[in-house]
Design a protein around this motif. Structure first.
Motif, short mmCIF file in Angstrom:
data_model
loop_
_atom_site.label_atom_id
_atom_site.label_comp_id
_atom_site.label_asym_id
_atom_site.label_seq_id
_atom_site.Cartn_x
_atom_site.Cartn_y
_atom_site.Cartn_z
N ASN A 31 0.84 -1.20 0.00
CA ASN A 31 0.00 0.00 0.00
C ASN A 31 0.88 1.25 0.00
N ASN A 32 0.50 2.22 -0.83
CA ASN A 32 1.24 3.47 -0.92
C ASN A 32 0.76 4.52 0.07
N CYS A 33 -0.37 4.26 0.73
CA CYS A 33 -0.87 5.22 1.71
C CYS A 33 -1.73 4.48 2.75
N ALA A 34 -2.18 5.21 3.75
CA ALA A 34 -2.98 4.62 4.82
C ALA A 34 -4.35 4.16 4.33
N LYS A 35 -4.81 4.70 3.21
CA LYS A 35 -6.12 4.30 2.68
C LYS A 35 -6.15 2.82 2.33
N GLY A 36 -5.03 2.28 1.89
CA GLY A 36 -4.95 0.86 1.57
C GLY A 36 -5.22 -0.01 2.78
N ARG A 37 -4.65 0.37 3.90
CA ARG A 37 -4.88 -0.37 5.15
C ARG A 37 -6.36 -0.31 5.53
N SER A 38 -6.96 0.86 5.43
CA SER A 38 -8.39 1.01 5.75
C SER A 38 -9.25 0.19 4.81
N TYR A 39 -8.87 0.16 3.52
CA TYR A 39 -9.62 -0.60 2.53
C TYR A 39 -9.61 -2.10 2.88
N VAL A 40 -8.44 -2.64 3.18
CA VAL A 40 -8.36 -4.07 3.50
C VAL A 40 -9.15 -4.37 4.77
N GLN A 41 -9.06 -3.51 5.77
CA GLN A 41 -9.81 -3.71 7.00
C GLN A 41 -11.31 -3.73 6.72
N GLN A 42 -11.75 -2.80 5.86
CA GLN A 42 -13.17 -2.75 5.48
C GLN A 42 -13.57 -4.03 4.75
N GLU A 43 -12.73 -4.51 3.87
CA GLU A 43 -13.01 -5.75 3.13
C GLU A 43 -13.15 -6.94 4.08
N LEU A 44 -12.36 -6.96 5.12
CA LEU A 44 -12.40 -8.07 6.07
C LEU A 44 -13.64 -8.04 6.95
N THR A 45 -14.10 -6.85 7.29
CA THR A 45 -15.20 -6.75 8.24
C THR A 45 -16.56 -6.55 7.59
N ASP A 46 -16.62 -5.73 6.53
CA ASP A 46 -17.91 -5.41 5.93
C ASP A 46 -17.67 -4.81 4.54
N ALA A 47 -17.41 -5.65 3.56
CA ALA A 47 -17.09 -5.18 2.21
C ALA A 47 -18.24 -4.36 1.64
N MET A 48 -17.93 -3.18 1.13
CA MET A 48 -18.92 -2.27 0.56
C MET A 48 -18.54 -1.94 -0.88
N ARG A 49 -19.55 -1.63 -1.69
CA ARG A 49 -19.31 -1.27 -3.08
C ARG A 49 -20.29 -0.18 -3.51
N THR A 50 -19.87 0.60 -4.50
CA THR A 50 -20.77 1.52 -5.18
C THR A 50 -21.13 0.89 -6.51
N LEU A 51 -22.11 1.43 -7.17
CA LEU A 51 -22.57 0.85 -8.43
C LEU A 51 -22.97 1.95 -9.39
#
Length: 121
Positions: A31-51
Motif C-alpha cells: 500500500n502506498n498510503c494509509a487508505k490501503g490499510r483502511s480498505y483491507v480492514q473494510q473488506e475483512l469486516t464489511d465489504a462495501m461497493r458503489t454501483l
C-alpha cells in the motif's frame, strides 16, 4: 493465511498482500498510503461497493440514462440492487440528481440519475 487485494479507493490501484489470522489483518505490504490499510480492514469486516449502471428512458433523446448509487452498499447486496435497477423505467425528461429509485433493495441507498436525457424533439 496470505490474501492479495487491489485497492479501489484511488486511481493508483495498489496491489497489496495482507497476512490474515482469524479474520484480522496482521500485516500489509504494497500500500502506498494509509487508505490501503483502511480498505483491507473494510473488506475483512464489511465489504462495501458503489454501483454505476443505466436505466431505460421512455420518450427520450437517448434510450437510457446513467445512474449511480448515492452511497456504498454491502457487497453481498449488489445482485439484488442490479435486479431492481433493471426494472426501472423513467419518462423523459430526466435530470442529473433525480432519484430514480429510493432505498434500493432495502440498502438505504438511492439510485440517482447522473446524465440528463431530454425529450425527443
Amino acid at each position: 493465511m496470505t490474501r492479495e487485494y487491489t485497492c479501489i479507493i484511488c486511481p493508483i490501484g495498489c496491489d497489496m498482500v495482507a497476512e490474515i489470522e482469524d479474520n484480522e489483518m496482521i500485516s500489509l505490504t504494497g500500500n502506498n498510503c494509509a487508505k490501503g490499510r483502511s480498505y483491507v480492514q473494510q473488506e475483512l469486516t464489511d465489504a462495501m461497493r458503489t454501483l454505476s449502471t443505466s436505466v431505460v428512458v421512455k420518450g427520450g433523446e437517448l434510450p437510457v440514462a446513467s445512474v449511480r448509487l448515492n452511497r456504498p452498499v454491502p457487497k453481498a447486496s449488489l445482485f439484488k440492487v442490479m435486479a431492481e435497477a433493471k426494472k426501472v423505467i423513467l419518462l423523459a425528461p430526466v435530470r442529473i440528481g433525480q432519484v430514480a429509485l429510493k432505498d434500493v433493495a432495502g440498502t438505504g441507498a438511492d439510485l440517482v440519475v447522473s446524465k440528463h436525457v431530454d425529450v425527443i424533439h
